[in-house]
Scaffold this motif. Structure first.
Motif, PDB file in Angstrom:
ATOM      1  N   PRO A  12     -18.272  57.455 -46.007  1.00  0.00           N
ATOM      2  CA  PRO A  12     -19.160  57.241 -44.855  1.00  0.00           C
ATOM      3  C   PRO A  12     -18.938  58.313 -43.797  1.00  0.00           C
ATOM      4  CG  PRO A  12     -17.376  55.609 -44.858  1.00  0.00           C
ATOM      5  CD  PRO A  12     -17.233  56.411 -46.119  1.00  0.00           C
ATOM      6  N   GLN A  13     -20.022  58.830 -43.253  1.00  0.00           N
ATOM      7  CA  GLN A  13     -19.913  59.955 -42.314  1.00  0.00           C
ATOM      8  C   GLN A  13     -20.932  59.823 -41.195  1.00  0.00           C
ATOM      9  OE1 GLN A  13     -20.686  63.680 -44.192  1.00  0.00           O
ATOM     10  NE2 GLN A  13     -18.577  64.345 -44.036  1.00  0.00           N
ATOM     11  N   ILE A  14     -20.565  60.271 -40.016  1.00  0.00           N
ATOM     12  CA  ILE A  14     -21.567  60.443 -38.962  1.00  0.00           C
ATOM     13  C   ILE A  14     -21.679  61.943 -38.659  1.00  0.00           C
ATOM     14  CG2 ILE A  14     -21.134  58.167 -37.910  1.00  0.00           C
ATOM     15  CD1 ILE A  14     -19.842  59.829 -35.514  1.00  0.00           C
ATOM     16  N   LYS A  15     -22.899  62.375 -38.324  1.00  0.00           N
ATOM     17  CA  LYS A  15     -23.117  63.769 -37.884  1.00  0.00           C
ATOM     18  C   LYS A  15     -24.182  63.732 -36.805  1.00  0.00           C
ATOM     19  CE  LYS A  15     -21.030  66.351 -41.190  1.00  0.00           C
ATOM     20  NZ  LYS A  15     -19.969  67.319 -41.022  1.00  0.00           N
ATOM     21  N   LEU A  16     -24.024  64.568 -35.810  1.00  0.00           N
ATOM     22  CA  LEU A  16     -25.076  64.708 -34.804  1.00  0.00           C
ATOM     23  C   LEU A  16     -26.069  65.765 -35.278  1.00  0.00           C
ATOM     24  CD1 LEU A  16     -23.171  64.668 -31.380  1.00  0.00           C
ATOM     25  CD2 LEU A  16     -24.040  62.810 -32.735  1.00  0.00           C
ATOM     26  N   VAL A  17     -27.357  65.522 -35.060  1.00  0.00           N
ATOM     27  CA  VAL A  17     -28.385  66.533 -35.375  1.00  0.00           C
ATOM     28  C   VAL A  17     -29.428  66.563 -34.263  1.00  0.00           C
ATOM     29  CG1 VAL A  17     -28.163  66.316 -37.905  1.00  0.00           C
ATOM     30  CG2 VAL A  17     -29.910  64.983 -36.716  1.00  0.00           C
ATOM     31  N   ASP A  18     -30.166  67.642 -34.226  1.00  0.00           N
ATOM     32  CA  ASP A  18     -31.290  67.871 -33.311  1.00  0.00           C
ATOM     33  C   ASP A  18     -30.841  68.198 -31.884  1.00  0.00           C
ATOM     34  OD1 ASP A  18     -33.767  68.306 -32.415  1.00  0.00           O
ATOM     35  OD2 ASP A  18     -34.575  66.310 -32.820  1.00  0.00           O
ATOM     36  N   PHE A  19     -30.728  69.483 -31.643  1.00  0.00           N
ATOM     37  CA  PHE A  19     -30.230  69.949 -30.350  1.00  0.00           C
ATOM     38  C   PHE A  19     -31.279  70.762 -29.596  1.00  0.00           C
ATOM     39  CE2 PHE A  19     -26.743  69.623 -33.476  1.00  0.00           C
ATOM     40  CZ  PHE A  19     -26.131  68.499 -32.943  1.00  0.00           C
ATOM     41  N   ALA A  20     -32.542  70.420 -29.828  1.00  0.00           N
ATOM     42  CA  ALA A  20     -33.631  71.171 -29.193  1.00  0.00           C
ATOM     43  C   ALA A  20     -33.704  70.894 -27.693  1.00  0.00           C
ATOM     44  CB  ALA A  20     -34.957  70.812 -29.859  1.00  0.00           C
TER      45      ALA A  20
END
Ligand SMILES: Nc1ncnc2c1ncn2[C@@H]1O[C@H](COP(=O)(O)OP(=O)(O)OP(=O)(O)O)[C@@H](O)[C@H]1O
Ligand SMILES: O=P(O)(O)O[C@@H]1[C@H](O)[C@H](O)[C@@H](OP(=O)(O)O)[C@H](OP(=O)(O)O)[C@H]1O
Length: 282
Positions: free
Chosen positions: A241-249
């Protein structure tokens, strides 16, 4: 050989005449730069984040690795277009279950134009963002070989109520079919996926600790992706199980102030997930 990702759950998608991300066999995810300031802003964020020595090493694992930009044939057939070259956080997984959760009660930043604020505020009000501090932007949950994925369309996900969000966070970690609304989610994987020292809850808490302190960036309209392999559990292997942050616009400078909009949303999400872990039968 570039192709459309198999497991994208939200955002702009590549398709007939549509500009969207591409992947290849090397484990890279190519996100086309949006043509307005969103594209340049996202490149600026990745560039500054990857070289900023104030970011602790243990926090970097929550972000896709950035490999610069590259001109590629765009998915909409419009010719060469610059793309962010990112670590593909999904492709190595088989039949992944994925949640994309947009964090923050406000997806607009104070410096935005009136028109943009009105557009975002409308969406924040119509979805759970304003009341919960986050909203589900997209999801796909793997059921089994027979049922395949549960992947409700964008419109249904945007109309999720608080109860739907609670239910989705339970279904994400359940062994029974996510597609059958008559079956109560059993949450039998809650302790494996959310709980434990390497589970999603522990990762979210580690991220929260950083957000309680960091005043470098404000992450508007950014998502926490949560992902794991259900098939691995069935085979007795690590579902990772993993979390990642995405979308830095829409990341802005923090100017010495904590990102209370993101932090508040993160606390709210943590509370929802801890409730599932503490009381999976509720
Ligand atoms: N590094 C990555 N690896 C694999 N998949 C990714 C990655 N980044 C994004 N995705 C997939 O693409 C989707 C959209 O990503 P992102 O939010 O960055 O795009 P966007 O078009 O800017 O979205 P929006 O329209 O919400 O602003 C995510 O929900 C996820 O499914
Ligand atoms: O939630 P949905 O229904 O997927 O709607 C999209 C979402 O709100 C994005 O955050 C937004 O991009 P920005 O955050 O970059 O504004 C995009 O705007 P767009 O269609 O103008 O790209 C919307 O279409």
């Amino acid at each position: 050989m570039f192709k459309v990702p198999d497991h994208q759950v939200a955002g702009h998608m590549a398709g007939a005449g549509a500009l969207g991300p591409l992947v290849d066999d090397s484990g890279h995810f190519y996100k086309p730069l949006q043509s307005d300031e969103r594209g340049t802003n996202e490149v600026a964020f990745y560039t500054s984040f990857s070289t900023d020595t104030r970011v602790p090493d243990q926090i970097r694992k929550f972000f896709p690795v950035f490999h610069g930009t590259r001109d590629l044939e765009a998915s909409d057939g419009s010719g060469m277009h610059p793309h962010l070259v990112l670590e593909d956080i999904i492709s190595s997984r088989i039949n992944p279950s994925i949640l994309d959760i947009k964090i923050g009660s406000s997806t607009w930043y104070p410096e935005a134009s009136e028109a943009y604020i009105i557009k975002c505020l409308k969406k924040d009000r119509e979805t759970c963002s304003l009341t919960l501090g986050f909203r589900i932007s997209g999801l796909q949950f793997y059921g089994s070989k027979e049922t395949g994925f549960w992947k409700p369309d964008r419109k249904s996900v945007n109309s999720f109520t608080h109860d739907d969000v609670r239910s989705a966070l339970r279904k994400f970690v359940s062994s029974n079919s996510p597609t059958n609304s008559d079956i109560e989610p059993d949450c039998s994987y809650a302790s494996t996926i959310y709980g434990g020292p390497d589970g999603i809850l522990a990762q979210l808490l580690e991220l929260k600790l950083w957000f309680e302190d960091q005043t470098i960036f404000h992450f508007y309209s950014c998502s926490v992706m949560m992902v794991y392999d259900k098939e691995s559990i069935l085979k007795g292997e690590n579902p990772n199980p993993q979390i990642k942050l995405v979308d830095f616009a829409h990341v802005m400078e923090g100017k010495g102030v904590i990102d209370h909009n993101f932090l508040g949303g993160l606390c709210s999400l943590i509370k929802f997930i801890s409730d599932v872990v503490t009381d999976p039968n509720k």
